[in-house]
Motif scaffolding. Structure first.
Motif, PDB file in Angstrom:
ATOM      1  N   TYR A  53       0.828  -1.205   0.000  1.00 57.04           N
ATOM      2  CA  TYR A  53       0.000   0.000   0.000  1.00 57.04           C
ATOM      3  C   TYR A  53       0.869   1.264   0.000  1.00 57.04           C
ATOM      4  N   GLY A  54       0.477   2.215  -0.824  1.00 54.24           N
ATOM      5  CA  GLY A  54       1.197   3.480  -0.912  1.00 54.24           C
ATOM      6  C   GLY A  54       1.342   4.182   0.430  1.00 54.24           C
ATOM      7  N   VAL A  55       0.300   4.154   1.242  1.00 54.16           N
ATOM      8  CA  VAL A  55       0.397   4.865   2.527  1.00 54.16           C
ATOM      9  C   VAL A  55       1.481   4.269   3.426  1.00 54.16           C
ATOM     10  N   HIS A  56       1.684   2.941   3.339  1.00 52.85           N
ATOM     11  CA  HIS A  56       2.769   2.330   4.129  1.00 52.85           C
ATOM     12  C   HIS A  56       4.124   2.758   3.570  1.00 52.85           C
ATOM     13  N   ALA A  57       4.216   2.807   2.234  1.00 56.85           N
ATOM     14  CA  ALA A  57       5.466   3.228   1.600  1.00 56.85           C
ATOM     15  C   ALA A  57       5.767   4.679   1.972  1.00 56.85           C
ATOM     16  N   SER A  58       4.727   5.505   1.969  1.00 61.68           N
ATOM     17  CA  SER A  58       4.925   6.922   2.280  1.00 61.68           C
ATOM     18  C   SER A  58       5.478   7.122   3.688  1.00 61.68           C
ATOM     19  N   LYS A  59       5.068   6.253   4.611  1.00 69.04           N
ATOM     20  CA  LYS A  59       5.564   6.392   5.985  1.00 69.04           C
ATOM     21  C   LYS A  59       7.080   6.256   6.020  1.00 69.04           C
ATOM     22  N   ILE A  60       7.613   5.267   5.302  1.00 71.45           N
ATOM     23  CA  ILE A  60       9.064   5.089   5.369  1.00 71.45           C
ATOM     24  C   ILE A  60       9.782   6.110   4.494  1.00 71.45           C
ATOM     25  N   SER A  61       9.153   6.516   3.384  1.00 71.56           N
ATOM     26  CA  SER A  61       9.757   7.560   2.555  1.00 71.56           C
ATOM     27  C   SER A  61       9.901   8.829   3.371  1.00 71.56           C
ATOM     28  N   ARG A  62       8.841   9.168   4.093  1.00 70.38           N
ATOM     29  CA  ARG A  62       8.846  10.370   4.927  1.00 70.38           C
ATOM     30  C   ARG A  62       9.945  10.287   5.988  1.00 70.38           C
ATOM     31  N   GLY A  63      10.273   9.061   6.366  1.00 67.20           N
ATOM     32  CA  GLY A  63      11.348   8.868   7.334  1.00 67.20           C
ATOM     33  C   GLY A  63      12.718   8.888   6.662  1.00 67.20           C
ATOM     34  N   THR A 121       7.553   5.627  -6.464  1.00 61.10           N
ATOM     35  CA  THR A 121       8.478   6.250  -5.512  1.00 61.10           C
ATOM     36  C   THR A 121       8.067   6.014  -4.065  1.00 61.10           C
ATOM     37  N   GLY A 122       6.847   5.537  -3.854  1.00 62.81           N
ATOM     38  CA  GLY A 122       6.352   5.408  -2.487  1.00 62.81           C
ATOM     39  C   GLY A 122       5.749   6.708  -1.974  1.00 62.81           C
ATOM     40  N   VAL A 123       5.780   7.725  -2.800  1.00 62.85           N
ATOM     41  CA  VAL A 123       5.256   9.032  -2.397  1.00 62.85           C
ATOM     42  C   VAL A 123       4.289   9.521  -3.469  1.00 62.85           C
ATOM     43  N   PRO A 124       3.087   9.931  -3.070  1.00 63.68           N
ATOM     44  CA  PRO A 124       2.166  10.431  -4.090  1.00 63.68           C
ATOM     45  C   PRO A 124       2.735  11.693  -4.756  1.00 63.68           C
ATOM     46  N   SER A 125       2.568  11.778  -6.051  1.00 67.86           N
ATOM     47  CA  SER A 125       3.063  12.950  -6.761  1.00 67.86           C
ATOM     48  C   SER A 125       2.108  14.114  -6.510  1.00 67.86           C
ATOM     49  N   MET A 126       2.531  15.310  -6.819  1.00 66.57           N
ATOM     50  CA  MET A 126       1.690  16.492  -6.643  1.00 66.57           C
ATOM     51  C   MET A 126       0.400  16.341  -7.462  1.00 66.57           C
ATOM     52  N   GLU A 127       0.523  15.738  -8.654  1.00 70.28           N
ATOM     53  CA  GLU A 127      -0.673  15.537  -9.492  1.00 70.28           C
ATOM     54  C   GLU A 127      -1.651  14.597  -8.789  1.00 70.28           C
ATOM     55  N   GLY A 177      -2.995   4.702   7.970  1.00 68.41           N
ATOM     56  CA  GLY A 177      -2.028   5.002   6.921  1.00 68.41           C
ATOM     57  C   GLY A 177      -1.207   6.250   7.214  1.00 68.41           C
ATOM     58  N   LEU A 178      -1.509   6.917   8.322  1.00 68.92           N
ATOM     59  CA  LEU A 178      -0.855   8.191   8.668  1.00 68.92           C
ATOM     60  C   LEU A 178      -0.845   9.124   7.459  1.00 68.92           C
ATOM     61  N   ALA A 179      -1.979   9.210   6.806  1.00 67.27           N
ATOM     62  CA  ALA A 179      -2.035   9.934   5.540  1.00 67.27           C
ATOM     63  C   ALA A 179      -2.807  11.250   5.633  1.00 67.27           C
ATOM     64  N   ILE A 180      -3.211  11.636   6.861  1.00 67.76           N
ATOM     65  CA  ILE A 180      -3.995  12.868   6.990  1.00 67.76           C
ATOM     66  C   ILE A 180      -3.152  13.959   7.672  1.00 67.76           C
ATOM     67  N   PHE A 181      -3.164  15.139   7.095  1.00 66.47           N
ATOM     68  CA  PHE A 181      -2.377  16.261   7.602  1.00 66.47           C
ATOM     69  C   PHE A 181      -3.283  17.472   7.774  1.00 66.47           C
ATOM     70  N   LYS A 182      -3.038  18.221   8.856  1.00 67.87           N
ATOM     71  CA  LYS A 182      -3.819  19.444   9.030  1.00 67.87           C
ATOM     72  C   LYS A 182      -2.968  20.621   8.589  1.00 67.87           C
ATOM     73  N   ILE A 183      -3.592  21.521   7.858  1.00 69.72           N
ATOM     74  CA  ILE A 183      -2.842  22.659   7.332  1.00 69.72           C
ATOM     75  C   ILE A 183      -3.588  23.959   7.614  1.00 69.72           C
ATOM     76  N   HIS A 184      -2.867  24.902   8.192  1.00 71.67           N
ATOM     77  CA  HIS A 184      -3.413  26.242   8.380  1.00 71.67           C
ATOM     78  C   HIS A 184      -2.494  27.153   7.582  1.00 71.67           C
ATOM     79  N   LYS A 185      -2.886  27.400   6.359  1.00 75.78           N
ATOM     80  CA  LYS A 185      -1.993  28.128   5.457  1.00 75.78           C
ATOM     81  C   LYS A 185      -1.674  29.523   5.995  1.00 75.78           C
ATOM     82  N   PHE A 218       9.604  12.955   1.137  1.00 73.10           N
ATOM     83  CA  PHE A 218      10.737  12.024   1.021  1.00 73.10           C
ATOM     84  C   PHE A 218      11.647  12.109   2.248  1.00 73.10           C
ATOM     85  N   GLY A 219      11.223  12.878   3.221  1.00 73.36           N
ATOM     86  CA  GLY A 219      12.037  13.034   4.421  1.00 73.36           C
ATOM     87  C   GLY A 219      13.208  13.978   4.213  1.00 73.36           C
TER      88      GLY A 219
END
Ligand SMILES: Cc1cc2nc3c(=O)[nH]c(=O)nc-3n(C[C@H](O)[C@H](O)[C@H](O)COP(=O)(O)OP(=O)(O)OC[C@H]3O[C@@H](n4cnc5c(N)ncnc54)[C@H](O)[C@@H]3O)c2cc1C
Ligand code: SF4
Ligand code: SF4
Lengths: 366, 166
Positions: free
Chosen positions: A188-198, B8-14, B85-93, B124-125
């Protein structure tokens, strides 16, 4: 010899869920597991799970395990631990060892829920100490609280490789990279993103060329692969590591099912050879059911549902449920299983399950 | 190189801009809001139940992408630690004239302290800029997922997503 209505081999999420369903229907059930603690893989899973709310998504794996155990206790499921099963003989007699002695228990029905085992990978130096399965590393950090190494290379980008990398980082190791032979990340991408972010680089289209070291791993050479998975000369990279974790898939732990003569079919999506079964999770041997990773490597949520299905079906065939009641209950489980096998990651598993069941039916019709 | 989460393991901006969990440009101007960077159809939906305002919808097919109703979202951040998924972020621009606030889930030790000056990283850290820790929330109900908020230069409100771990 001890006798009971249902004997379950394996006390992971599938086996425990099956036991719970049988006890709920008023049946007598014994679960055997080789470990000192029941729960199978769940007690290694310190991350919050996916799935739907009904599957306790958002709850950490070991907490799901604890809940299952509480339910098992409340319902009076007999769980025997430290009891490896080594065979099933005539008349559904399950033979296991306990306290250095051999024991037997006979069941009217048997449910096999033995889970899966990790695949290995051979490369020069793969026999050096420091090369290990990702699951082994996960057991070390999360169950035994021992860090296997400081600098780790992870091989394989399925969910296991991604999650174990993350947990190694949480445990204080430095994951220097993750290599994946395929051109894309498979988990899953979200799991990959966790380690990428690290800060962990993910090297897709890469493999391990060799591990180096004197008596233990000290370096690893990785290199790029072309479209035909051949190593591209001149792309080698040497990384300083003391641990290489292999996460290249799981295979159903199916020895017992083979030895008693269950019919198998080959389904790569499910990890290889899996026992054929019908919609009740019953194998080609009447009264022997399979559920969880042994019947196709998937997830804990689907393992629990398959366990429930096998449990309900076994109870039905013991006369503990009427046909209508069983039909209703099984229908509910199937609905949940179908939603779990939806979407871009689940679709293939849904099709594979259909194939597995249809191959059982073909045989039955012959 | 191929872009996108599968490569890449990271969602692109698109991918992020195109996903139904990302608020529109105008919404960011109006105040705190979450950005749900969940771009793949996975069987998962705890975010939906987590929001007390009904601002997240996954629906009956649990593999649908979470959709954010940006009008309903007040940016309380309750959903962040509930996402496995730790995929939610809060943003106060527009946190201040020159700065934004970004809040993200964090499951490592040691934790920074309120007021600390910390290096911040992207998806990407990679180090982007220093930020100031505004808060470290470690509520019991968040079950081990700490929430860290940092004040960062405004230009990086879509770029910074974590503390740089070195
Ligand atoms: C790193 C990792 C992360 C995961 N993350 C998730 C996730 O987020 N969500 C999710 O849904 N799933 C996840 N899973 C998958 C999940 O753990 C498995 O699919 C699930 O545990 C399978 O359940 P099971 O009961 O079939 O097998 P297991 O959990 O493997 O249990 C089988 C049990 O049977 C015992 N056993 C086997 N043979 C014998 C024998 N002969 N005698 C006695 N006992 C025996 C084994 O020791 C074991 O205790 C993850 C797995 C891993 C490795
Ligand atoms: S931040 Fe609050 S209001 Fe917005 S989606 Fe999350 S829980 Fe709902
Ligand atoms: S809880 Fe997180 S990972 Fe799951 S669907 Fe919602 S945003 Fe995606």
């Amino acid at each position: 010899m001890k006798e009971t209505q249902v004997v379950i081999v394996g006390g992971g999420p599938a086996g425990l869920a099956a036991g719970i369903e049988i006890a709920k229907s008023g049946g007598q059930v014994t679960v055997l597991d080789e470990n000192k603690k029941p729960g199978g893989q769940l007690f290694k899973q310190i991350h919050k799970f996916f799935g739907s709310r009904e599957h306790l998504a958002g709850t950490r794996g070991y907490e799901i395990g604890t809940k299952l155990l509480e339910e098992t206790k409340e319902l009076g499921v007999d769980v025997i631990l430290d009891a490896p099963v080594y065979g099933i003989f005539e008349g559904k007699t399950v033979v296991y060892s306990k306290d250095g002695k051999q024991h037997q228990i006979k069941g009217d029905k048997i449910i096999l829920a033995t889970g899966a085992t990790e695949n290995t990978l051979a490369f020069p130096g793969s026999d050096l100490p420091g090369v290990m399965g990702a699951g082994a590393a996960q057991t070390m950090i999360n169950v035994n609280r021992v860090l296997p190494g400081k600098k780790v290379l992870m091989v394989g980008s399925g969910n296991v490789g991604l999650i174990v990398s993350y947990q190694l980082m949480q445990a204080g190791a430095d994951v220097v990279g993750l290599v994946e032979a395929a051109p894309n990340v498979s988990g899953y991408g979200v799991h990959a993103s966790k380690i990428s972010r690290g800060g962990v680089p993910i090297y897709t289209s890469h493999t391990v060329k060799r591990a180096m070291g004197d008596g233990e791993v000290s370096k690893v050479e990785i290199c790029e692969l072309d479209e035909r998975f051949q190593m591209i000369e001149g792309t080698e990279k040497i990384l300083d590591v003391d641990t290489i974790c292999i996460a290249v898939g799981l295979s159903p732990m199916s020895e017992i099912a083979w030895t008693i003569g269950c019919d198998f079919t080959f389904i790569p999506t499910f990890g290889g050879h899996v026992p054929k079964h019908n919609e009740n999770m019953e194998s080609t041997i009447s009264g022997i059911y399979v559920s969880g990773d042994i019947s196709g490597v998937e997830e804990a949520s689907s393992a629990m549902e398959e366990g429930r299905l096998a449990g309900i079906a076994a109870s039905e065939s013991l006369g503990l449920y009427s046909e209508e009641k069983a039909k209703e209950l099984k229908g509910q489980v199937w609905n949940r299983l179908n939603t779990l096998r939806d979407g871009e990651f689940g679709e293939k598993r849904k099709q594979s399950k259909n194939v597995q069941i249809s191959r059982y039916m073909e045989d039955a019709n012959e | 190189m191929n872009k996108g989460v599968k490569f890449t393991g990271v969602p692109s901006m698109e991918e992020i801009k195109g996903c139904p969990g990302t608020p529109g440009e105008e919404r960011f101007e109006k105040g705190p809001v979450v950005s749900i960077e969940c771009v793949q159809k996975i069987p998962c939906n705890p975010c939906e139940a987590a929001c007390p305002f009904g601002a997240i919808e996954v629906g009956s097919s649990i593999t649908s992408l979470p959709k954010l109703d940006e009008e309903k979202c007040i940016g309380c951040g309750v959903c962040i630690p509930k996402c496995p998924g730790l995929a939610i972020f809060k943003i106060h621009k527009n946190y201040s004239e020159k700065t934004s606030m970004v809040e993200f889930p964090f499951e490592y030790l040691p934790l920074p302290e309120k007021g600390d000056q910390v290096p911040c990283g992207d998806r990407f850290g990679k180090y982007i800029a220093d930020g100031k820790v505004l808060d470290v929330k470690n509520d019991k109900k968040n079950d081990g997922t700490t929430l860290i908020s940092v004040e960062i230069p405004k230009e990086y409100f879509m770029g910074i997503r974590t503390i740089y771990r070195g």
